[in-house]
Design a protein around this motif. Structure first.
Motif: not given
Lengths: 577, 115
Positions: A19-29, A190-193
């Motif tokens: 499984t490949i998971n891809i995530s989009l995360d806020y990471a500050g200024l 199998d690529v998930k967000a």
């Protein structure tokens, strides 16, 4: 024993499930005021530049590693400017691009929204929906031999001023992805967000702010224009200068600009907007599109045809006006010599402009062609009052900023052009009373037409090497349309080709033209004889001599912009096939 | 049965050991570009197109968003590998469908490239 055997058979199969998971995360200024600390999302203010990190998690990277990723997002460019990508991973080598927010991502009918592989490889679509789209598409793509794992990319955004009540839900969102191991040639299926597919819930800002927006039509790219806030020079009332801290920058993709820096509620202020034309191209080198090249797309054969039609269709007594023009701004734009009236002098100047015989522009700058009006004023210009409205060209946008009780200022300007008779590259006027009073017929440009299907014809370009020459053939299929004008912008790689000649196979009564300008050629035909049209045998053959050894021609000569007009002076859309 | 068990056990054991991978370039000239789902190309890159029957073909570049076919090249393909250069300087940056069509305009191969 049998169970053990079955288990042994299953083991290797199970071990390959990956499984490949891809995530989009806020990471500050991007530039944190206190090093080592991360400004929480709840403290974001207008003007802040921040990171959204893209993280790739691989459930088992012992054998198959991610070395290629093609990841597509959308983001709300009404609220954010996409500034580009930082690369925290030495194995990443990111390509990135974004498109205007005129497309809407339509999810696949078979894959779930978080199934990024399924979205990529099944029947997702990008639907063109025009300016009502909230989401701008963007892509990042990297192909390497090293592994992409952990935080692989840092997307950079700037928080813009937004209207009250702006919906920040799905401000940025993962849409589809293709991920593979280039070493083994394995495509991960199998690529998930996960865990974060979207970036949401940005807080509304409480600062005093000012934004300026030019309502660019979709036919113009706002990022090719720049501008900044100006105030009157206290030592010279004729001059304007930038107040302290004011910036001068390119417009964002939605045509807006943050003018908070230097803004106040007491000075005489204006925004000067101008042509920039600078294009960043990491692969082939940056380049500049001249304003002249842009203007060649604004004033084309359909403007000429419409101007001639308005002049020729004045009724039995030749005293009617507005039979072809439905808006006052069309009369103003058609008056290209600026003498206060639209007449045959203007139509021939327009024709000469398109044929490149002469130009009515006094210089190369945008200031000789552009006009700006506050949107509210623009929408009051009618076919009866237009002569009372200033019709000079300008770069200035005066601001109505003297209101001490107001905190958030949002200024909107309409843009229009000298010679843009069909308003194809102008803000669409919204004149409520116009349609029911003076205008008898309103023929909008194709982009603004409602009967789009009927107003389509097609054209095709083919290139090939013939006896050492590059030959490009352009053909026209008018379908059911009575085409009286056609125009093409043919671009070519001037580092590898020299343009030799053009051969026209057109109606015998048409006026054919071609103008070579740096790395493109404007070609076309215009028929002014009644009941004569450009038919399906219309063909333009362009010949080029290679400067270098060539074995094939793919990409050397291309069609970019096209224009066509029918006998009713309606602008047509050419589908390039 | 025992022998079968040992054979299977050996198979499993070997399947779990590390393979030795040959490090390859991600997209090389020897790879048929249509066997790669998506790739970034630069001006002048050589692409390889594997064709199963000889004849005239059309290779097209179609903008993924606008569906504008910016160019079509007519070329004579031979059976097997056909090497072509792709020139990108005149094309706007973006994502394109790269199509191979036969003389009847049927699409016989398709992939995506980015400029």
């Amino acid at each position: 024993m049998k169970k053990l055997l079955v288990l042994l058979f299953l083991l290797p199969m199970l071990s390959f499930s990956q499984t490949i998971n891809i995530s989009l995360d806020y990471a500050g200024l991007i530039n944190e005021p206190v090093q080592g600390e991360v400004t929480p999302i709840t403290a974001l203010e207008i003007g802040d530049e921040f990171y959204l990190d893209v993280t790739i998690y691989n459930s088992d990277n012992s054998q198959r590693k991610v070395t290629f990723a093609d990841i597509w997002f959308t983001f709300k460019n009404d609220a954010f400017d996409y500034l580009g990508i930082d690369n925290p991973n030495p194995n990443g080598n990111w390509y990135t691009n974004q498109w205007p927010s005129v497309y809407e991502f339509q999810n696949s009918t078979t894959a779930t929204v978080d199934d990024l592989y399924g979205q990529y490889y099944t029947d997702h679509r990008w639907n063109y929906i025009g300016e009502q789209s909230f989401h701008a598409p963007m892509v990042i793509s990297s192909q390497t031999t090293g592994e992409l794992i952990g935080v692989v990319a840092r997307l950079k955004f700037r928080y813009k001023q937004v209207p009250n009540g702006f919906d920040f839900n799905q401000s940025a969102m993962l849409r589809k992805a293709s991920v593979r191991d280039n070493i083994t040639g394995y495509l991960f299926t199998d690529v998930k967000a996960f865990p974060n597919q979207t970036f949401d819930n940005v807080p509304t800002s409480t600062k005093v702010t000012a934004s300026f927006k030019v309502l660019f039509p979709e036919t113009l790219d706002p990022t090719l224009f720049d501008g900044g806030l100006y105030t009157k020079d206290p030592n010279d009332v004729q001059s304007w200068l930038q107040p302290d801290y004011a910036t001068y920058e390119n417009f964002s993709t939605d045509g807006s600009m943050n003018i908070t820096q230097g803004f106040d509620r007491t000075s005489d202020l204006a925004v000067i907007a101008n042509w920039d034309g600078y294009v960043v191209d990491a692969q082939n080198g940056d380049y500049t599109i001249t304003f002249g090249e842009q203007y060649d797309e604004i004033v084309t054969i359909s403007d000429v045809a419409l101007a001639f039609a308005e002049l020729n269709n004045r009724g039995i007594n030749q005293n009617e006006v507005g039979n072809e023009f439905g808006n006052g701004i069309q009369f103003m734009n058609a008056d290209v010599n600026g003498d206060g009236q639209f007449n045959s002098d203007d139509t021939y100047l327009l024709l000469s402009q398109v044929l490149d015989v002469s130009t009515y522009l006094e210089g190369d700058g945008m200031v000789y062609a552009s006009k700006f009006y506050p949107k509210a004023q623009y929408d009051t210009i009618t076919t009866t009052n237009y002569s009372q409205i200033p019709n000079g060209t300008t770069l200035m946008n005066y601001l109505d900023n003297k209101n001490n009780s107001k905190l958030q200022f949002s200024f909107e300007s309409a843009i229009t052009w000298r010679g843009d008779v069909n308003l194809s590259h102008s803000t669409t006027p919204n004149v409520q009373s116009e349609q029911t009073t003076t205008a008898k017929v309103f023929i909008p440009s194709y982009a603004k037409a409602t009967n789009k299907v009927e107003r389509q014809i097609s054209t095709t370009i083919t290139t090939e090497l013939v006896n050492g020459k590059v030959i490009a053939n352009i053909t026209l299929d008018p379908k059911q349309q009575k085409v009286i004008g056609a125009q093409y912008k043919v671009k070519f790689d001037s580092s590898k080709l020299i343009f030799d000649e053009i051969n026209y196979q057109t109606n015998n009564v048409s006026t054919n033209f071609s103008n070579l300008k740096n790395d493109y050629i404007n070609i076309g035909s215009f028929v002014q004889i009644k009941d004569q049209y450009l038919d399906g045998k219309t063909k333009y053959t362009l010949t080029f001599t290679p400067k270098v050894q060539l074995d094939n021609t793919l990409g050397l000569v291309i069609l970019t912009n096209t224009d066509a007009v029918n006998a009713k002076s309606e602008q047509l859309k050419m589908n390039i096939e | 049965m025992k022998k079968l068990f040992y054979i299977l056990l050996l198979l499993v054991v070997f399947s779990c050991t590390d393979d030795t991978f040959e490090i390859l370039e991600p997209v090389t000239n020897s790879v048929d570009i249509f066997e790669v789902q998506s790739t970034v190309v630069n001006d002048g890159d050589e692409i390889n197109i594997n064709i199963v029957s000889e004849g005239e073909f059309k290779i097209s570049l179609v903008d993924e968003f606008t569906n504008i076919t910016h160019t079509n090249e007519i070329f004579y393909g031979k059976v097997g590998d056909n090497k072509l250069n792709i020139y990108t300087r005149a094309l706007p940056r973006g994502s394109y469908k790269l199509l191979i069509k036969d003389v009847k305009d049927n699409i016989i191969k398709q992939t995506t490239i980015k400029l």
